[in-house]
Design an enzyme around this catalytic site. Sequence first.
Site, PDB file in Angstrom:
ATOM      1  N   LEU A   1      59.968  47.254  34.197  1.00  0.00           N
ATOM      2  CA  LEU A   1      60.982  48.274  34.487  1.00  0.00           C
ATOM      3  C   LEU A   1      60.575  49.107  35.680  1.00  0.00           C
ATOM      4  O   LEU A   1      59.426  49.510  35.798  1.00  0.00           O
ATOM      5  CB  LEU A   1      61.142  49.206  33.284  1.00  0.00           C
ATOM      6  CG  LEU A   1      61.291  48.532  31.927  1.00  0.00           C
ATOM      7  CD1 LEU A   1      61.365  49.592  30.835  1.00  0.00           C
ATOM      8  CD2 LEU A   1      62.515  47.659  31.912  1.00  0.00           C
ATOM      9  N   ARG A   2      61.552  49.398  36.527  1.00  0.00           N
ATOM     10  CA  ARG A   2      61.301  50.343  37.616  1.00  0.00           C
ATOM     11  C   ARG A   2      61.825  51.699  37.216  1.00  0.00           C
ATOM     12  O   ARG A   2      62.958  51.798  36.693  1.00  0.00           O
ATOM     13  CB  ARG A   2      62.049  49.910  38.889  1.00  0.00           C
ATOM     14  CG  ARG A   2      61.486  48.668  39.556  1.00  0.00           C
ATOM     15  CD  ARG A   2      62.490  48.107  40.520  1.00  0.00           C
ATOM     16  NE  ARG A   2      63.757  47.820  39.824  1.00  0.00           N
ATOM     17  CZ  ARG A   2      64.902  47.507  40.432  1.00  0.00           C
ATOM     18  NH1 ARG A   2      64.965  47.455  41.726  1.00  0.00           N
ATOM     19  NH2 ARG A   2      65.997  47.247  39.726  1.00  0.00           N
TER      20      ARG A   2
ATOM     21  N   LYS B   1      51.929  40.304  33.828  1.00  0.00           N
ATOM     22  CA  LYS B   1      52.238  41.695  34.167  1.00  0.00           C
ATOM     23  C   LYS B   1      51.407  42.173  35.365  1.00  0.00           C
ATOM     24  O   LYS B   1      51.915  42.736  36.337  1.00  0.00           O
ATOM     25  CB  LYS B   1      51.971  42.581  32.938  1.00  0.00           C
ATOM     26  CG  LYS B   1      51.925  44.049  33.219  1.00  0.00           C
ATOM     27  CD  LYS B   1      53.302  44.591  33.516  1.00  0.00           C
ATOM     28  CE  LYS B   1      53.221  45.999  34.055  1.00  0.00           C
ATOM     29  NZ  LYS B   1      54.493  46.635  34.196  1.00  0.00           N
TER      30      LYS B   1
ATOM     31  N   GLY C   1      56.147  52.146  55.273  1.00  0.00           N
ATOM     32  CA  GLY C   1      56.294  53.597  55.153  1.00  0.00           C
ATOM     33  C   GLY C   1      54.955  54.240  54.844  1.00  0.00           C
ATOM     34  O   GLY C   1      53.929  53.854  55.425  1.00  0.00           O
TER      35      GLY C   1
ATOM     36  N   GLY D   1      53.324  54.743  45.547  1.00  0.00           N
ATOM     37  CA  GLY D   1      52.778  55.724  44.618  1.00  0.00           C
ATOM     38  C   GLY D   1      53.211  55.314  43.222  1.00  0.00           C
ATOM     39  O   GLY D   1      53.633  54.189  42.996  1.00  0.00           O
TER      40      GLY D   1
ATOM     41  N   CYS E   1      51.878  53.014  38.230  1.00  0.00           N
ATOM     42  CA  CYS E   1      51.617  51.611  37.883  1.00  0.00           C
ATOM     43  C   CYS E   1      50.753  50.842  38.883  1.00  0.00           C
ATOM     44  O   CYS E   1      49.732  50.285  38.500  1.00  0.00           O
ATOM     45  CB  CYS E   1      52.943  50.883  37.711  1.00  0.00           C
ATOM     46  SG  CYS E   1      53.999  51.686  36.509  1.00  0.00           S
TER      47      CYS E   1
ATOM     48  N   ARG F   1      53.157  61.213  39.763  1.00  0.00           N
ATOM     49  CA  ARG F   1      51.851  60.602  39.523  1.00  0.00           C
ATOM     50  C   ARG F   1      51.504  59.687  40.700  1.00  0.00           C
ATOM     51  O   ARG F   1      52.286  58.830  41.078  1.00  0.00           O
ATOM     52  CB  ARG F   1      51.864  59.795  38.224  1.00  0.00           C
ATOM     53  CG  ARG F   1      51.784  60.690  36.989  1.00  0.00           C
ATOM     54  CD  ARG F   1      51.906  59.893  35.718  1.00  0.00           C
ATOM     55  NE  ARG F   1      53.230  59.333  35.566  1.00  0.00           N
ATOM     56  CZ  ARG F   1      53.596  58.495  34.585  1.00  0.00           C
ATOM     57  NH1 ARG F   1      52.702  58.112  33.697  1.00  0.00           N
ATOM     58  NH2 ARG F   1      54.824  58.040  34.510  1.00  0.00           N
TER      59      ARG F   1
HETATM   60  C1  UGA Z   1      56.808  49.107  39.401  1.00  0.00           C
HETATM   61  C2  UGA Z   1      57.365  47.675  39.387  1.00  0.00           C
HETATM   62  O1  UGA Z   1      58.332  47.520  40.432  1.00  0.00           O
HETATM   63  C3  UGA Z   1      57.996  47.366  38.034  1.00  0.00           C
HETATM   64  O2  UGA Z   1      58.435  46.008  38.003  1.00  0.00           O
HETATM   65  C4  UGA Z   1      56.961  47.596  36.931  1.00  0.00           C
HETATM   66  O3  UGA Z   1      57.505  47.373  35.644  1.00  0.00           O
HETATM   67  C5  UGA Z   1      56.481  49.055  37.004  1.00  0.00           C
HETATM   68  O4  UGA Z   1      55.905  49.281  38.297  1.00  0.00           O
HETATM   69  C6  UGA Z   1      55.467  49.263  35.906  1.00  0.00           C
HETATM   70  O5  UGA Z   1      54.449  48.581  35.906  1.00  0.00           O
HETATM   71  O6  UGA Z   1      55.761  50.011  34.975  1.00  0.00           O
HETATM   72  P1  UGA Z   1      57.924  51.510  39.796  1.00  0.00           P
HETATM   73  O7  UGA Z   1      56.516  52.020  39.941  1.00  0.00           O
HETATM   74  O8  UGA Z   1      58.859  52.239  38.924  1.00  0.00           O
HETATM   75  O9  UGA Z   1      57.918  49.992  39.273  1.00  0.00           O
HETATM   76  O10 UGA Z   1      58.571  51.554  41.231  1.00  0.00           O
HETATM   77  P2  UGA Z   1      58.842  50.574  42.462  1.00  0.00           P
HETATM   78  O11 UGA Z   1      60.278  50.608  42.736  1.00  0.00           O
HETATM   79  O12 UGA Z   1      58.194  49.271  42.285  1.00  0.00           O
HETATM   80  O13 UGA Z   1      58.106  51.386  43.631  1.00  0.00           O
HETATM   81  C7  UGA Z   1      56.704  51.672  43.583  1.00  0.00           C
HETATM   82  C8  UGA Z   1      56.263  52.344  44.860  1.00  0.00           C
HETATM   83  O14 UGA Z   1      56.321  51.439  45.953  1.00  0.00           O
HETATM   84  C9  UGA Z   1      57.125  53.548  45.276  1.00  0.00           C
HETATM   85  O15 UGA Z   1      56.304  54.593  45.724  1.00  0.00           O
HETATM   86  C10 UGA Z   1      57.966  53.014  46.417  1.00  0.00           C
HETATM   87  O16 UGA Z   1      58.346  54.014  47.319  1.00  0.00           O
HETATM   88  C11 UGA Z   1      57.007  52.035  47.056  1.00  0.00           C
HETATM   89  N1  UGA Z   1      57.651  50.951  47.831  1.00  0.00           N
HETATM   90  C12 UGA Z   1      58.471  50.061  47.230  1.00  0.00           C
HETATM   91  C13 UGA Z   1      57.376  50.836  49.187  1.00  0.00           C
HETATM   92  O17 UGA Z   1      56.605  51.644  49.758  1.00  0.00           O
HETATM   93  N2  UGA Z   1      57.967  49.822  49.893  1.00  0.00           N
HETATM   94  C14 UGA Z   1      58.795  48.921  49.305  1.00  0.00           C
HETATM   95  O18 UGA Z   1      59.286  47.998  50.021  1.00  0.00           O
HETATM   96  C15 UGA Z   1      59.062  49.046  47.947  1.00  0.00           C
END
Ligand code: UGA
Length: 445
Positions: free
Chosen positions: A154-155, A217, A266, A270, A273, A340
């Site tokens: 999940l995101r 995972k 970027g 953060g 996870c 976090r």
């Molecule tokens: C992430 C995974 O995408 C989920 O599949 C997973 O279930 C979750 O961790 C977890 O282990 O619980 P999440 O941390 O909610 O989900 O958010 P993401 O959308 O993956 O983004 C994580 C970070 O990466 C954010 O800070 C976002 O800004 C950054 N990001 C994302 C980038 O810097 N560039 C990108 O192209 C994509």
Amino acid sequence: MIKVAIVGTGYVGTVAAVAFSAIGNEVVGIESDPHKLDSLEKGTAPFHEPTLDEHLREQVATGRLRFTADMASGVSTADVVFLCVGTPPDITGRPDLTALRTAAPQVAAALADHTVVITKSTVPIGWAEELRSLLHDAAPHGAQVDVVSNPEFLREGSALHDFLYPDRVVLGGDSEDALDMVYRLYRPILEQTFSGGYRSHQPALIRTDLATAETIKYAANGFLATKIAYINEIARICDNAGADVETVAEAVGLDHRIERKFLGAGIGFGGSCFEKDLLALEHYGIDHGLDLQILRAVNPSNITQRLQIVTKLADGLGGLDGKRIAVLGLAYKPNTDDVREAPSVSIVESLVDAGASVVAFDPVVKHLDEVPDLATAADAYDAVTGADAAVLLTEWKEFGGLDFRLVAQLMAGDLVVDGRNWLDRERISAAGLRYVAMGRRAAAT
Ligand code: UGA
């Protein structure tokens, strides 16, 4: 209808409880924190997740979803029990299993004759074997208990959607009966037969052993984090070479073997996870004598990337001492109140350490524990008023719609640094502002 108990109603537990109830099951969420329990019973999740409260209230009103602090009553009638308690990193960087090790024997002591206990928390590879022995030691004589691993993907910000419309469901275990039971629970999601399901979307089912499910995972999160760190290193090359990382990412992403998603350059990733899971993998390597060179390199690369933006601000302003900087966005990504491991924390700290005065605005986050006296503004225009530079750290939708001509009038200086390569550089340049991004050229003038 399957009777589901969910132990731990944090992010994953609450979303799972609402989703399993929404597809027709009887669900009880077990939560020991009285404040969280009270809030959930009233239909308010103790964290910010778009639309979740609405669905929570709807499911509580159906009578299928309830919450309790009483482990025994919640678990004793359940067919399946999900363990969703937190596993934050401990002081060494390994996942802290205290909450799981506390919950498992309590669950076992309350189990009925045949129950499936499912790990949804992110756990070290190999945890299922420890869980099995914790459960067997504490279960009443004659009770049969099977262990299944069902990791979540999940995101934050779109968690309920991701739960109901996943790419895949992973079930790991060695009891066919237990796997069949959890498969039946997920069947409406796998076949998209629940009200609101998309018949054209057919998630894959991966049915495998425990260690493989646990590894999937970490492999998924490790790869996503590596992909981000990789494109950010390419962005640094682009900055140096005068190339444009957005065009590079687009062209590289057109290769179906690579694809564009998660090539968003970027200030780096953060959240609770990626960093944590990479640390867990690194420690798995240390504990098992494996030299995991790529995985070990990702977190340090990500930290280096965060600080690039501080250098860009210093370069653009001719030093940071005495400068006023407007920070737009504190959450680690939009649509969440989560800070976090947010890049904003170390960026704000570095700016303050370098003598800048920082005024921040985030639509949801109003405070950083690490920077308790951080000044916050009423809105983005208030934040940029009198600022020498504005820096975007979170791509909240409302920042895209800012009137940059007004921003230019309100600012004392003219520097806008886009930490997410997300703002409209043409509009910003047309407003007479200097646009700087990550591995991206300014707009042609
Ligand atoms: C992430 C995974 O995408 C989920 O599949 C997973 O279930 C979750 O961790 C977890 O282990 O619980 P999440 O941390 O909610 O989900 O958010 P993401 O959308 O993956 O983004 C994580 C970070 O990466 C954010 O800070 C976002 O800004 C950054 N990001 C994302 C980038 O810097 N560039 C990108 O192209 C994509």
